[in-house]
Enzyme design. Structure first.
Site, short mmCIF file in Angstrom:
data_model
loop_
_atom_site.label_atom_id
_atom_site.label_comp_id
_atom_site.label_asym_id
_atom_site.label_seq_id
_atom_site.Cartn_x
_atom_site.Cartn_y
_atom_site.Cartn_z
N ASP A 356 33.09 40.63 43.13
CA ASP A 356 34.14 39.66 43.36
C ASP A 356 34.70 39.13 42.05
O ASP A 356 34.13 39.32 40.98
CB ASP A 356 33.61 38.47 44.17
N LYS A 378 39.18 38.81 45.84
CA LYS A 378 38.81 37.52 46.41
C LYS A 378 39.09 36.36 45.46
O LYS A 378 38.32 35.41 45.38
CB LYS A 378 37.33 37.50 46.82
N MET A 496 35.72 25.55 46.96
CA MET A 496 37.02 26.21 47.10
C MET A 496 38.05 25.25 47.69
O MET A 496 38.89 25.63 48.50
CB MET A 496 36.90 27.47 47.98
#
Length: 822
Positions: A356, A378, A496
């Site tokens: 990632d 991602k 996030m």
């Protein structure tokens, strides 16, 4: 088109139940149409004394029905899809497919014994070689015996003791148990008939069903479909997901060459718009082999054909490929030093690494030279690869027999979708392990001096994904209980959550959270570019806007956020906040990484080059004849390491080196020599090959013989100097420096954020020039010495600074000096 639809069915109870299921669906989709069910006796219903394979296979259950379709006596024929031949007779086709019921097979007994518990010699009734082979895979001691008849007949034979167990399709039993009262004649069955038996459901991962099992197929004539109203009836009846499954499985069956009694199995399922399929085949009639495929559902027939071809090809290989293994590895929050020992082992031993955006490049640099590196993306707002595509790659590479590492930022099971990947692997029968990682949920706050729990301030902590849309923000209410979170007294950590920070804070405030609650945001946590903002819940959004905070980052809300100023432990060092790309060989980069980290830099390990040793037939005679020389010359630490590794490999006792004197090009090479227990006899004041050659010429006597152990592409100044002085020498191209072209994408991404890029050899410069060809902007270039800087200038690269000391430490000092002037 007539207002009445006649549906043909076999006379068996299960066939009538299945036909009634179709009839009821027709009544719902076309309520104005009258439906008549027409019983038809087939050859398969009459000849119950012989095995299917001995007199015609699947067609014996469908031939009479199909003739009735062609004669126009019926409009539809309902079949168990697994009983249909792979090719339709001329003039007939598939009119509709009804959704799949329970797809598994079941072992039925009267005593409740499980298959794996059955003692050797246990007799299980089945008319299928597919089932027989798979039963023996799960329990090699059992015996199988032919059985015929409808479901009730087979169960009566089991009850009478003719078999210890039998195998039946779960869908048939479940349909009968649910619906027998509607369709059975009283004399056929009594109310508790099915409750007299025990049923063990065989997991599809261990025991693949027949192609089309549990699906109901409606066969029609092509002529009937010319009537648009009838065609519309079929369209409404058809269930698209089941159609894709059946098309894929029938295509597989047709292309593998399977039939009713062939040892073939297949099962497909849909994940969103993608169709997944696993199948098995025993070309030799004895050993089942399995394979798997994924792709677009609209390519169902193509996928079935491709899977059949893959299995067919594997039959001709001398050794069957073993399924590989997948490790779901947590890379940690960004600081490469926070990876677990097991995680690092997985990376170093992987054949394939699917990584990632948040996985540290320094960890990827630990991968073997032959490992395949696949970027999954991602990054917030820029997904390089969909989740379905990632899972497809994991399955594909594992089925190739490879060790696959799925490297994910943080921990794979904390908002990392690792659970989805694990489920996909389990469905496909691929072994996997989860290697937890240090989660950013608690480590990033810790790097900002924030303990997520603290006595007197927070006795609980909540981890929430910031990807969920906040309730009251204009969209549908999300699954996050903001009302509950607003009332709790613990720490709230939103991962996030930078892009939705205003919505998150607004939802908490609307639900009563005190606007004066301490809050903090940490961007690029645990890395050299870490950036922190502290404020209150009511002011954190504005504070982050002023500080230009960008993803990735973590939002922390709670009293503990107020401890940040007091507990902040990361020091401000000369290179803090600077990102430096390291380009040398892996061993050199590891040492350089340590030196830069001690000064606060975020070192990005990107070994653009690697060492490829010469063949054993080149190295062996040189190492064995080492006693013929008086001087051994090394021009790099790589040469030192390779020499002593080769000596160990070829069992050369170090005592045979006692007479040798050692010359090295510089202190880094000398340090490597000391690691093997030997001191340097000569090192030039200026750390270049030219200086080494001139100085060593003055050190040698006429009788000395010199062995130069170095890279094939190394400078020839040693050769020229020795030849001009008449010195006897042997120049051994012990290794070749290769360009690691896998790192190009990593390099191009890393350069977007990097402040500096360092070079310690001309080889690394040449590798960089090739990979960055066409670019006009790149980080400031720092070189270890004038020779490397000269190579950079030849390549048209602008050098910002050159180290005065031609060592790793000198390179770090050069960076610190340059940074202090800027």
């Amino acid at each position: 088109m007539t207002d009445k639809i006649r549906i043909g069915t076999r006379k068996s109870l299960l066939a009538r139940v299945q036909t009634r299921i179709v009839a009821e669906k027709l009544k719902k989709t076309t309520p104005e149409t009258e439906i008549e069910i027409v019983p038809i006796v087939t050859e398969g219903d009459l000849r119950l004394d012989k095995s299917l394979g001995s007199f015609g296979g699947k067609g014996i259950f469908t031939k009479e029905l199909e003739q009735a379709l062609l004669d126009g006596k019926i409009h539809m024929a309902v079949h168990s899809a697994k009983d249909m031949p792979v090719d339709f007779p001329a003039g007939l086709t598939l009119g509709a497919v009804i959704e799949r019921a329970e797809g598994e097979d079941m072992v039925v007994t009267t005593d409740g014994k499980q298959l794996r518990e059955m003692v050797p010699g246990t007799v299980i009734g089945t008319g299928s070689l597919r089932r027989s082979l798979q039963l023996k895979m799960l329990n090699p001691g059992i015996q199988t015996k032919e059985i015929r008849g409808n479901v009730q007949t087979r169960l009566q034979k089991l009850k009478a003791g003719e078999y210890d167990a039998i195998v039946l399709a779960r869908a048939g039993i479940e349909r009968l148990r649910r619906d027998w009262e509607k369709y059975a004649d009283p004399e056929e069955i009594n109310e508790d008939f099915y409750d007299q038996f025990y049923y063990e459901i065989l997991n599809k991962e261990d025991f693949l069903p027949a192609a089309g099992q549990a699906i109901l197929a409606v066969e029609v004539s092509e002529k009937a479909l010319e009537d648009k109203s009838f065609a519309e009836v079929c369209r409404k009846l058809n269930q698209k997901e089941a159609e894709y499954q059946l098309l894929a499985e029938r295509s597989f069956l047709k292309n593998i060459g399977g039939g009713c009694n062939a040892p073939v199995s297949a099962f497909s399922w849909l994940e969103g718009e993608r169709l997944c399929m696993k199948a098995g085949f025993a070309g030799d009639g004895e050993h089942m082999i399995f394979d798997h495929i994924q792709g677009k559902a609209t390519d169902a027939q193509k996928l079935g054909k491709e899977l059949a071809e893959n299995l067919r090809m594997s039959e001709f290989k001398p050794e069957k490929k073993k399924t590989g293994k997948v490790f779901l590895v947590g890379a940690g929050p960004g600081d490469a030093g926070l990876v677990t020992v097991k995680g690092l082992w997985c990376i170093r031993h992987a054949d394939v690494i699917v990584y990632d955006y948040l996985a540290s490049d320094a960890l990827l640099n630990e991968a073997g030279e032959n490992a395949e590196l696949i970027y999954a993306g991602k990054q917030s707002g820029h997904h390089h690869m969909s989740q379905e595509e990632i899972q497809e790659i994991l399955l594909k590479k594992a089925f190739e027999g490879k060790i696959v590492v799925r490297l994910k930022g943080g921990d794979p099971f904390i908002f990392g979708r690792g659970g989805e990947e694990a489920l996909a692997l389990r469905k496909a029968g691929i072994p996997y392990e989860v290697v937890p990682g240090v989660s950013s949920a608690y480590s990033v706050p810790a790097y900002a001096g924030i303990p997520v729990t603290h006595r007197g301030a927070a006795s609980q902590v909540h981890f929430i994904t910031g990807h969920e849309q906040a309730a009251g923000s204009g969209g549908e209410a999300c699954g996050v209980d903001y009302a509950g979170l607003a009332k709790c007294g613990g720490t709230l950590v939103f991962l996030m959550g930078i892009k939705r920070m205003e919505e998150i804070c607004g939802a908490l405030l609307q639900n009563g959270k005190d606007k004066n609650t301490p809050a903090a945001v940490i961007q690029n946590g645990t890395t050299g570019r870490q950036k922190e903002v502290t404020a209150t819940l009511g002011t954190i959004v504005e504070a982050c806007q002023k500080a230009d905070i960008q993803p990735p980052g973590i939002l922390v809300i709670g009293e503990v956020a107020g401890l940040s100023e007091e507990l902040r432990w990361r020091q401000t060092l000369p290179l803090s906040g600077k990102q430096v790309i390291l380009t040398g060989t892996r061993d050199l980069v590891r040492r350089q990484h340590q030196s830069l980290s001690e000064r606060g830099a975020e070192a990005v390990d990107l070994s653009l080059i690697y060492m490829e040793p010469a063949a054993d037939e080149v190295l062996f005679p040189v190492i064995q004849s080492v006693e013929d020389y008086s001087w051994l010359v090394f021009t790099s630490g790589n040469g030192v390491r390779l020499f002593f590794e080769s000596a160990k490999k070829f069992k050369v006792d170090h005592r045979r080196l006692a007479h040798l004197k050692f010359a090295v090009v510089g202190p880094g090479t000398g340090e490597m020599l000391e690691n093997y227990g030997f001191q340097t006899d000569y090192m030039p004041e200026s750390y270049t090959s030219e200086s080494l050659a001139r100085g060593l010429a003055e050190q040698t006597d006429s009788g000395d013989r010199v062995l130069v152990f170095r890279a094939e592409e190394g400078s020839k100044s040693l050769n020229r100097c020795f030849e001009s002085k008449g010195i006897q020498y042997k120049d051994v191209a012990a290794y070749t420096t290769r360009i690691d072209r896998r790192k190009r994408d990593l390099l191009l991404r890393a350069m977007k954020d990097a402040d500096y890029i360092t070079f310690a050899s001309g080889s690394a410069i040449r590798a960089f020039a090739e990979m960055a060809e066409g670019l006009t902007e790149y980080p400031k270039i720092i070189c270890i010495g004038p020779v490397t800087a000269g190579e950079a200038e030849k390549a048209g690269l602008s050098v910002a600074a050159t180290a005065e000391k031609y060592t790793i430490e000198g390179l770090t000092e050069c960076l610190c000096q340059l940074q202090s002037r800027e």
